[in-house]
Write a protein that holds these residues in place. Structure first.
Motif, PDB file in Angstrom:
ATOM      1  N   ASN A 239       0.804  -1.222   0.000  1.00 45.92           N
ATOM      2  CA  ASN A 239       0.000   0.000   0.000  1.00 45.92           C
ATOM      3  C   ASN A 239       0.838   1.272   0.000  1.00 45.92           C
ATOM      4  OD1 ASN A 239       0.939  -0.335   2.620  1.00 45.92           O
ATOM      5  ND2 ASN A 239      -1.057  -1.004   3.399  1.00 45.92           N
ATOM      6  N   LYS A 257     -10.430   0.215  -6.221  1.00 41.59           N
ATOM      7  CA  LYS A 257     -11.290   0.488  -5.068  1.00 41.59           C
ATOM      8  C   LYS A 257     -12.274  -0.670  -4.978  1.00 41.59           C
ATOM      9  CE  LYS A 257     -14.247   4.016  -2.931  1.00 41.59           C
ATOM     10  NZ  LYS A 257     -15.363   3.139  -2.558  1.00 41.59           N
ATOM     11  N   GLU A 259     -13.701  -1.835  -2.119  1.00 49.25           N
ATOM     12  CA  GLU A 259     -14.560  -1.814  -0.950  1.00 49.25           C
ATOM     13  C   GLU A 259     -15.456  -0.574  -0.978  1.00 49.25           C
ATOM     14  OE1 GLU A 259     -14.371  -4.228   1.374  1.00 49.25           O
ATOM     15  OE2 GLU A 259     -12.621  -5.248   0.522  1.00 49.25           O
ATOM     16  N   LEU A 263     -11.819   5.603   0.144  1.00 52.61           N
ATOM     17  CA  LEU A 263     -10.448   5.157  -0.084  1.00 52.61           C
ATOM     18  C   LEU A 263      -9.610   6.402  -0.332  1.00 52.61           C
ATOM     19  CD1 LEU A 263      -8.246   3.035  -0.543  1.00 52.61           C
ATOM     20  CD2 LEU A 263      -8.946   2.951  -2.954  1.00 52.61           C
ATOM     21  N   GLN A 336     -17.209   1.719  -6.635  1.00 60.36           N
ATOM     22  CA  GLN A 336     -16.094   0.779  -6.627  1.00 60.36           C
ATOM     23  C   GLN A 336     -15.636   0.557  -8.063  1.00 60.36           C
ATOM     24  OE1 GLN A 336     -18.513  -1.550  -3.224  1.00 60.36           O
ATOM     25  NE2 GLN A 336     -16.887  -2.781  -4.137  1.00 60.36           N
ATOM     26  N   ALA A 361      -5.967   0.079   2.835  1.00 62.85           N
ATOM     27  CA  ALA A 361      -5.602  -0.984   1.887  1.00 62.85           C
ATOM     28  C   ALA A 361      -4.804  -1.994   2.690  1.00 62.85           C
ATOM     29  CB  ALA A 361      -4.794  -0.421   0.730  1.00 62.85           C
ATOM     30  N   ASN A 367      -8.870  -3.254  -1.500  1.00 64.70           N
ATOM     31  CA  ASN A 367      -8.307  -2.010  -2.029  1.00 64.70           C
ATOM     32  C   ASN A 367      -6.823  -2.210  -2.291  1.00 64.70           C
ATOM     33  OD1 ASN A 367     -10.790  -0.683  -1.652  1.00 64.70           O
ATOM     34  ND2 ASN A 367     -10.237  -0.039   0.420  1.00 64.70           N
TER      35      ASN A 367
END
Length: 628
Positions: A239, A257, A259, A263, A336, A361, A367
């Motif tokens: 991440n 993305k 979830e 984000l 998403q 993430a 993510n």
């Protein structure tokens, strides 16, 4: 805008997904050996927890006389008492032991009791006394006889549960300064050695030690206040992406993305460079281009449908770093799918390094960066401050038995001995390893508040706990284990400095087949070994044969000695319960102690350095003895 940014940071702190336990964590770190062998319990040490609060009604935080063990609670998020005469900080509300005892006596709950449960659980690991059940040793914490201060620095979102309406999340890092000022003032007032744990933190800001809070931490530790912050729960996912800007070319970040919810993409690059951007949505629509801020105080914020962009120059970026960095922060809070952030460098005057982070993430969500070919460390920016003691987390056990007698097990998070999959790692942005060592936070027994969100999950409440104890894992558990061990070191030698404590913990950490050669960016210097650390601390204890107990002078004399040593003390002092002698390696030596004359016979011992433990009714005295 600043408030929106700060409120959104609530997604960055440790959450209930980071829960789980086992008494094995205490055995694994050799804490039980320290407690049984040396009788150390944190007596005379101040343990300060900065977390989500504490359920002061829990038996773990009440002494044998029914009075609170908590000297103060400072609720930084409740300004009801901001103007009280005992509050010079202009924010928050302060409760002292007298007010807490009044609440206990009246059976009321007018002080925040930690609805979520995280602060109570982690304080229990740190310093709970285990008295919620008859066998207090079973679930007790590390520094179980210490004096406690609880500082409420954050609240997690809690959904409605049982008959409780829940609560909204709240966090304002600008208030942390007042928390540290309060802690420093109370340490001076109570005149006790101390260890403080800030049990929050996640990736977002620069990890080169440049953020404004690093100065706060440095000032705090410079006053001889030891300070701990865990590395974070952002491990197991790449991440952090390190990219190189090239003038006249695009630098691309492909982001999944996966979830619902927000984000956040955060990028840091040199103030001298100029970067414009476009954003491609999952449906192919391209937003932009958007120009960079013009000068060091420039701001180019753009608010789109389901996307917010905050592009800030060095003087107005949110972390207040002193590393001459610009910040590009993008919140994706809508659909998403796959997004593409394209950066076009129009003016490059630096080496072009850019550090980009995604949050959340983590190992347990979808993510992610899709094109991260140069991942960096994901230690959080608080733990990356040089003056902080920063533990990571490894697995002692994955198993526990719940309150209904059902055997439970956490899977796919690491085997015993391995690093917990979600534990953050180094290096920092400026090339330091970041991690000091790993503590066994998987999984730890912890105190559960009776009305908390934590306690509503029976599968996490421990068998034979009378519902007072449950499981806690992750770095949130490893950090209080570490802080508790530091309290034991300070009980041995209250004069130890934060630098000496960090050095002792690093030097005593053990390596094995899991850690590989240490130090390294994953394990730091190895696995926490409380017994080895205490033995190193014992080696620092003074051989001065005069010491003070209850404001009265005692003597261990003569010291050094070749035969007989006498413990001299006023007749009005506490009675000596027992006297024990140990090698510097912690091995108890059988020797003769005459209770009538208070004499210790050492004439048959080889020459060398030994540790004397004098057990009194209310405390232990540790002294170093030289045998000639």
């Amino acid at each position: 805008m600043n408030n929106n940014y700060l409120n959104t940071l609530m997604v960055l702190v440790f959450t209930i997904s980071c829960m789980a336990q086992g008494i094995d964590s205490r055995n694994e770190a050799k804490i039980d050996l320290v407690q049984s062998q040396y009788g150390l319990s944190g007596e005379g040490v101040l343990t300060i927890m900065m977390d989500r609060g504490i359920d002061y009604r829990h038996p773990d935080f009440i002494d044998e006389n029914g009075e609170t063990r908590i000297a103060f609670i400072f609720d930084l998020l409740d300004d009801t008492g901001a103007n009280d005469t005992d509050n010079p900080y202009g924010m928050g509300t302060i409760y002292d032991a007298q007010e807490i005892n009044a609440e206990l006596m009246n059976g009321t709950a007018n002080i925040n009791t930690d609805l979520f449960g995280h602060g109570t659980a982690t304080t229990g690991i740190f310093c709970g006394n285990g008295s919620g059940i008859t066998d207090a040793e079973r679930f007790r914490g590390v520094a179980y006889n210490s004096t406690i201060i609880s500082i409420i620095v954050t609240k997690d979102f809690v959904p409605p549960f049982d008959d409780d309406p829940g609560q909204i999340g709240e966090f304002d890092p600008a208030r942390l300064q007042a928390g540290f000022d309060f802690a420093s003032d109370k340490i001076e007032e109570l005149a006790m050695p101390s260890v403080t744990l800030l049990n929050i933190g996640s990736i977002s800001d620069p990890t080169d030690g440049s953020i404004a809070l690093c100065d706060v931490f440095e000032n705090y530790t410079s006053k001889n206040h030891s300070f701990v912050c865990g590395v974070g729960d952002d491990g197991g996912k790449e991440n952090h992406m390190i990219a190189e800007l090239t003038e006249g070319q695009e630098t691309t970040f492909e982001i999944n993305k996966g979830e619902a919810g927000n984000l956040r993409f955060i990028a840091w690059y040199n103030e001298q460079d100029r970067v414009s951007l476009t954003i491609q949505r999952p449906n192919g629509v391209v937003e932009g281009p958007f120009s960079p801020p013009s000068g060091p105080s420039g701001v180019e914020d753009v608010f789109l449908d389901q996307i917010n962009i905050f592009h800030r120059a060095k003087d107005v970026e949110f972390a207040q770093s002193d590393s001459e960095l610009r910040q590009l922060l993008i919140d994706f809070y809508g659909d998403q799918g796959n997004y593409i952030v394209r950066l076009s460098t129009t003016d490059l005057s630096s080496d072009g390094t850019l550090n980009a982070f995604l949050n959340p993430a983590r190992y347990n969500n979808s993510n992610s960066f899709l094109n991260n070919d140069n991942p960096g460390g994901n230690i959080n920016s608080y733990a990356a401050c040089p003056s902080v003691i920063s533990p990571s987390d490894y697995v002692a056990t994955n198993n526990w038995v719940d309150i209904d007698g059902i055997s439970r097990m956490r899977t796919n998070e690491g085997l015993p001995g391995e690093l917990w999959v979600g534990s953050s790692t180094g290096p920092t942005m400026d090339g330091r390893i970041g991690v000091d060592f790993a503590a066994p936070g998987e999984i730890a027994a912890s105190a559960y508040g009776e009305d908390s969100f934590y306690s509503s999950f029976s599968f996490n409440v421990l068998e034979d706990s009378d519902r007072h104890y449950g499981i806690q894992t992750a770095v949130s558990a490893a950090a209080p284990i570490t802080a508790g061990v530091i309290a034991l070191l300070l009980e041995v030698n209250p004069a130890l400095t934060p630098e000496e404590i960090k050095s002792i913990l690093q030097a005593s950490a053990r390596s094995d087949s899991f850690t590989g050669t240490t130090p390294n960016e994953i394990w730091g210097y190895g696995k926490l070994d409380a017994l080895a650390a205490v033995n190193l601390a014992l080696a620092t204890v003074s051989t001065d044969d005069t010491f003070i107990v209850d404001e009265e002078q005692w003597k261990l004399s003569p010291n050094p000695s070749s035969s007989i040593v006498q413990i001299k003390h006023p007749s009005s002092s506490q009675a000596i319960q027992s006297v024990s002698l140990y090698t510097l390696e912690g091995v108890e030596i059988k020797t003769t102690y005459n209770t009538k004359t208070n004499q210790l016979d050492i004439k048959l011992l080889p020459a060398g350095t030994y540790i004397v433990r004098i057990q009194l009714k209310e405390q232990n005295i540790i002294r170093k003895l030289l045998k000639q």
